[in-house]
Design a protein around this motif. Structure first.
Motif, PDB file in Angstrom:
ATOM      1  N   PHE A  46       0.457  -1.250   0.089  1.00  0.00           N
ATOM      2  CA  PHE A  46      -0.312   0.236   0.100  1.00  0.00           C
ATOM      3  C   PHE A  46       1.079   1.671   0.040  1.00  0.00           C
ATOM      4  CE2 PHE A  46      -2.343   3.334   2.639  1.00  0.00           C
ATOM      5  CZ  PHE A  46      -3.448   3.535   1.755  1.00  0.00           C
ATOM      6  N   GLY A  47       1.913   1.597   0.786  1.00  0.00           N
ATOM      7  CA  GLY A  47       2.812   2.251   0.946  1.00  0.00           C
ATOM      8  C   GLY A  47       2.638   2.940  -0.178  1.00  0.00           C
ATOM      9  N   THR A  48       3.695   2.157  -0.934  1.00  0.00           N
ATOM     10  CA  THR A  48       4.094   1.726  -2.501  1.00  0.00           C
ATOM     11  C   THR A  48       3.315   2.608  -3.755  1.00  0.00           C
ATOM     12  OG1 THR A  48       6.344   0.605  -2.128  1.00  0.00           O
ATOM     13  CG2 THR A  48       5.782   0.764  -4.129  1.00  0.00           C
ATOM     14  N   THR A  49       2.329   1.859  -3.302  1.00  0.00           N
ATOM     15  CA  THR A  49       1.052   2.409  -4.020  1.00  0.00           C
ATOM     16  C   THR A  49       0.800   3.579  -3.981  1.00  0.00           C
ATOM     17  OG1 THR A  49       0.198  -0.139  -3.910  1.00  0.00           O
ATOM     18  CG2 THR A  49      -1.390   1.700  -5.289  1.00  0.00           C
ATOM     19  N   LEU A  50       0.804   3.871  -3.219  1.00  0.00           N
ATOM     20  CA  LEU A  50       0.144   5.465  -2.673  1.00  0.00           C
ATOM     21  C   LEU A  50       1.347   6.144  -3.262  1.00  0.00           C
ATOM     22  CD1 LEU A  50      -1.685   7.408  -0.660  1.00  0.00           C
ATOM     23  CD2 LEU A  50      -0.431   6.436   1.060  1.00  0.00           C
ATOM     24  N   GLU A  51       2.483   6.009  -2.604  1.00  0.00           N
ATOM     25  CA  GLU A  51       4.086   6.786  -3.029  1.00  0.00           C
ATOM     26  C   GLU A  51       3.636   7.286  -4.545  1.00  0.00           C
ATOM     27  OE1 GLU A  51       8.184   7.558  -0.911  1.00  0.00           O
ATOM     28  OE2 GLU A  51       8.004   5.864  -2.395  1.00  0.00           O
ATOM     29  N   ALA A  52       3.312   5.533  -5.178  1.00  0.00           N
ATOM     30  CA  ALA A  52       3.714   6.254  -7.377  1.00  0.00           C
ATOM     31  C   ALA A  52       2.687   7.379  -7.547  1.00  0.00           C
ATOM     32  CB  ALA A  52       3.152   4.203  -7.548  1.00  0.00           C
ATOM     33  N   LEU A  53       1.373   6.658  -6.788  1.00  0.00           N
ATOM     34  CA  LEU A  53      -0.152   7.336  -6.874  1.00  0.00           C
ATOM     35  C   LEU A  53       0.576   9.223  -7.031  1.00  0.00           C
ATOM     36  CD1 LEU A  53      -3.030   5.108  -6.235  1.00  0.00           C
ATOM     37  CD2 LEU A  53      -2.455   6.197  -8.370  1.00  0.00           C
ATOM     38  N   LEU A  54       0.757   9.171  -6.055  1.00  0.00           N
ATOM     39  CA  LEU A  54       1.118  10.868  -5.474  1.00  0.00           C
ATOM     40  C   LEU A  54       2.461  11.672  -6.422  1.00  0.00           C
ATOM     41  CD1 LEU A  54       0.603  10.892  -1.946  1.00  0.00           C
ATOM     42  CD2 LEU A  54      -1.203  11.951  -3.320  1.00  0.00           C
ATOM     43  N   ASP A  55       3.274  10.554  -6.748  1.00  0.00           N
ATOM     44  CA  ASP A  55       4.699  10.850  -7.647  1.00  0.00           C
ATOM     45  C   ASP A  55       3.108  11.312  -9.032  1.00  0.00           C
ATOM     46  OD1 ASP A  55       6.254  10.832  -5.839  1.00  0.00           O
ATOM     47  OD2 ASP A  55       7.156   9.091  -6.597  1.00  0.00           O
ATOM     48  N   PHE A  56       2.609  10.411  -9.041  1.00  0.00           N
ATOM     49  CA  PHE A  56       2.307  10.610 -10.835  1.00  0.00           C
ATOM     50  C   PHE A  56       1.120  11.760 -10.789  1.00  0.00           C
ATOM     51  CE2 PHE A  56      -1.485   9.652 -13.897  1.00  0.00           C
ATOM     52  CZ  PHE A  56      -0.348   9.362 -14.824  1.00  0.00           C
ATOM     53  N   PHE A  57       0.356  11.871  -9.978  1.00  0.00           N
ATOM     54  CA  PHE A  57      -0.649  13.183  -9.944  1.00  0.00           C
ATOM     55  C   PHE A  57      -0.007  14.916 -10.396  1.00  0.00           C
ATOM     56  CE2 PHE A  57      -3.405   9.768  -9.524  1.00  0.00           C
ATOM     57  CZ  PHE A  57      -4.520   9.628 -10.231  1.00  0.00           C
ATOM     58  N   GLY A  58       1.426  14.676  -9.181  1.00  0.00           N
ATOM     59  CA  GLY A  58       2.148  15.614  -8.784  1.00  0.00           C
ATOM     60  C   GLY A  58       2.596  16.318 -10.419  1.00  0.00           C
ATOM     61  N   GLU A  59       2.966  15.053 -11.134  1.00  0.00           N
ATOM     62  CA  GLU A  59       3.988  14.788 -12.541  1.00  0.00           C
ATOM     63  C   GLU A  59       2.684  15.835 -13.742  1.00  0.00           C
ATOM     64  OE1 GLU A  59       6.584  15.001 -14.226  1.00  0.00           O
ATOM     65  OE2 GLU A  59       7.651  14.917 -11.852  1.00  0.00           O
ATOM     66  N   HIS A  60       1.297  15.809 -13.340  1.00  0.00           N
ATOM     67  CA  HIS A  60      -0.071  16.259 -14.185  1.00  0.00           C
ATOM     68  C   HIS A  60      -0.865  17.223 -13.459  1.00  0.00           C
ATOM     69  CE1 HIS A  60       1.190  11.972 -15.689  1.00  0.00           C
ATOM     70  NE2 HIS A  60       1.137  12.405 -17.343  1.00  0.00           N
ATOM     71  N   ALA A  61      -0.089  17.600 -12.919  1.00  0.00           N
ATOM     72  CA  ALA A  61      -0.634  18.702 -11.011  1.00  0.00           C
ATOM     73  C   ALA A  61      -1.514  19.959 -12.100  1.00  0.00           C
ATOM     74  CB  ALA A  61      -0.400  19.393 -10.522  1.00  0.00           C
ATOM     75  N   GLN A  62      -0.455  19.751 -13.042  1.00  0.00           N
ATOM     76  CA  GLN A  62      -1.746  21.403 -14.121  1.00  0.00           C
ATOM     77  C   GLN A  62      -2.534  20.903 -14.919  1.00  0.00           C
ATOM     78  OE1 GLN A  62       1.492  19.991 -15.130  1.00  0.00           O
ATOM     79  NE2 GLN A  62       1.806  19.669 -17.060  1.00  0.00           N
ATOM     80  N   LEU A  63      -2.997  19.550 -14.502  1.00  0.00           N
ATOM     81  CA  LEU A  63      -4.017  19.165 -15.591  1.00  0.00           C
ATOM     82  C   LEU A  63      -5.460  18.790 -14.728  1.00  0.00           C
ATOM     83  CD1 LEU A  63      -2.298  17.110 -18.776  1.00  0.00           C
ATOM     84  CD2 LEU A  63      -2.921  19.474 -19.200  1.00  0.00           C
ATOM     85  N   VAL A  64      -4.981  18.407 -13.844  1.00  0.00           N
ATOM     86  CA  VAL A  64      -5.641  18.303 -13.182  1.00  0.00           C
ATOM     87  C   VAL A  64      -6.541  19.472 -11.612  1.00  0.00           C
ATOM     88  CG1 VAL A  64      -6.545  16.034 -10.711  1.00  0.00           C
ATOM     89  CG2 VAL A  64      -4.182  15.780 -12.464  1.00  0.00           C
ATOM     90  N   SER A  65      -7.902  19.809 -11.985  1.00  0.00           N
ATOM     91  CA  SER A  65      -8.271  20.718 -11.079  1.00  0.00           C
ATOM     92  C   SER A  65      -7.878  19.932  -9.408  1.00  0.00           C
ATOM     93  CB  SER A  65      -9.443  20.851 -11.670  1.00  0.00           C
ATOM     94  OG  SER A  65     -10.665  20.020 -11.427  1.00  0.00           O
ATOM     95  N   SER A  66      -9.117  18.464  -9.565  1.00  0.00           N
ATOM     96  CA  SER A  66      -8.379  18.932  -7.718  1.00  0.00           C
ATOM     97  C   SER A  66      -9.173  16.826  -8.694  1.00  0.00           C
ATOM     98  CB  SER A  66      -9.697  18.880  -7.006  1.00  0.00           C
ATOM     99  OG  SER A  66     -10.956  18.153  -7.747  1.00  0.00           O
ATOM    100  N   ALA A  67      -8.866  16.041  -6.360  1.00  0.00           N
ATOM    101  CA  ALA A  67      -8.593  14.693  -7.154  1.00  0.00           C
ATOM    102  C   ALA A  67      -8.765  14.171  -5.715  1.00  0.00           C
ATOM    103  CB  ALA A  67      -7.190  13.794  -7.925  1.00  0.00           C
ATOM    104  N   ARG A  68      -9.391  12.858  -5.543  1.00  0.00           N
ATOM    105  CA  ARG A  68      -9.396  12.265  -4.332  1.00  0.00           C
ATOM    106  C   ARG A  68      -8.262  10.934  -5.012  1.00  0.00           C
ATOM    107  NH1 ARG A  68     -12.822  12.525  -0.313  1.00  0.00           N
ATOM    108  NH2 ARG A  68     -14.061  14.067  -1.264  1.00  0.00           N
ATOM    109  N   LEU A  69      -9.141  10.321  -3.522  1.00  0.00           N
ATOM    110  CA  LEU A  69      -8.323   8.549  -3.142  1.00  0.00           C
ATOM    111  C   LEU A  69      -8.876   7.870  -2.860  1.00  0.00           C
ATOM    112  CD1 LEU A  69      -3.543   9.143  -3.925  1.00  0.00           C
ATOM    113  CD2 LEU A  69      -5.249   8.357  -5.753  1.00  0.00           C
ATOM    114  N   THR A  70      -9.967   7.082  -3.020  1.00  0.00           N
ATOM    115  CA  THR A  70     -10.677   6.420  -2.314  1.00  0.00           C
ATOM    116  C   THR A  70      -9.665   4.459  -1.871  1.00  0.00           C
ATOM    117  OG1 THR A  70     -12.039   7.524  -3.144  1.00  0.00           O
ATOM    118  CG2 THR A  70     -12.910   5.542  -1.531  1.00  0.00           C
TER     119      THR A  70
END
Length: 317
Positions: A241-265
């Motif tokens: 879970f820790g690796t998955t969470l970190e990978a997803l946050l890294d991914f959306f950090g790279e695309h932050a300018q294309l995402v207005s807001s996001a939720r990880l459920t």
């Protein structure tokens, strides 16, 4: 690695007014000499001057089947066995997409003909702005009863999501599984998680923002089929879970300018015990107060709040 080919054309009006050079390159070539030496693989650039014209129209890269294990693309060296095809690189068997369903269809496909193939690689428009998105992150190491409850909850939750919102589906165990919800047939790409939390391939090298999240209304049936296809892995008791969470946050950090807001459920069936910030059950007992073994998850929660511009929901678990 991912290998791309492109035809470079000339503008001559003579006999050589055709593609004049073929370039092949890899996006995963080592960037340092020491790393290149450690791979023990011959690496180089291939040039074919005055290459002959291709006899077919360019093919969209998204149409080509890709191995779920090594991510290699299908080719004329692939072997077909009923509803599966065997990757010639790693020998992994993969489900056969409808594009390759019968021998008659396969005979007409240029990528299986053993000839040079010109591919079209579509980039993401820089100006495109996405609506808020929700990524469903599901632990698939639990028992069948747990997963059936999660699936029922996810299907019910879709009714409460605005039709214009974007939705993605990610699973985790000892690997991360990312669903491509653009396809009517559930298709998932897996990335192995090592004991120390390293990924075989970075998430942004495997998927794009447009493939990891799709608009709900036109893809509702695809999303429901993908959720229905979720199955437990009883032989695996590793929750990265820790690796998955970190990978997803890294991914959306790279695309932050294309995402207005996001939720990880997120859904988890037990203690995270694999990869980054893996916790040990042996340190917990009934007569001892629960003391945090790691501050990682607290830090990632703060990071998500700043990065994704979203507030926690009572439904998130």
């Amino acid at each position: 690695g991912d290998v791309y080919k492109r035809q470079v054309s000339t503008q001559s009006t003579g006999d050589f007014a055709q593609p004049s050079m073929e370039l092949s390159w890899s996006s995963l070539c080592p960037q340092e000499h020491e790393l290149k030496e450690a791979t023990s693989l011959p690496l180089g650039l291939t040039l074919t001057p005055l290459a002959r014209s291709l006899q077919h129209a360019p093919i969209s890269l998204d149409l080509l089947a890709r191995c779920e294990k090594c991510f290699g693309y299908i080719s004329s060296a692939a072997q077909f066995d009923r509803r599966r095809w065997r990757c010639p690189i790693c020998a992994q068997y993969n489900a056969t997409p409808s594009r390759y369903a019968t021998p008659v269809l396969r005979r007409e496909l240029p990528e299986l003909a053993g000839t040079c193939v010109e591919l079209e690689i579509e980039g993401e428009p820089e100006s495109k702005q996405l609506q808020p998105l929700t990524i469903l992150v599901v632990d698939v190491t639990g028992d069948g009863e747990y997963l059936e409850m999660v699936k029922a909850g996810l299907l019910a939750a879709l009714d409460g999501i605005p039709p214009s919102q974007f939705v993605g589906l990610v699973t985790y165990s000892d690997s991360i599984g990312v669903y491509d919800l653009r396809s009517q047939t559930p298709h998932v790409r897996h990335i192995a998680i090592s004991e120390d939390g390293q990924l075989a391939v970075e998430l942004d090298q495997l998927v794009s923002l447009e493939s990891i999240a799709v608009e709900l209304e036109p893809h509702n049936a695809n999303i429901c089929h993908a959720i229905d296809s979720l199955c437990v892995r009883p032989e695996v008791d590793k929750r990265g879970f820790g690796t998955t969470l970190e990978a997803l946050l890294d991914f959306f950090g790279e695309h932050a300018q294309l995402v207005s807001s996001a939720r990880l459920t997120c859904f988890i069936s037990g203690l995270p015990n694999h990869g980054v910030a893996g916790l040990s059950e042996s340190l917990y007992s009934a007569d001892k107060s629960l003391e945090p073994q790691s501050s990682f998850y607290h830090q990632q929660g703060e990071r998500a709040a700043c990065l994704l511009y979203t507030s926690p929901s009572p439904r998130d678990s």
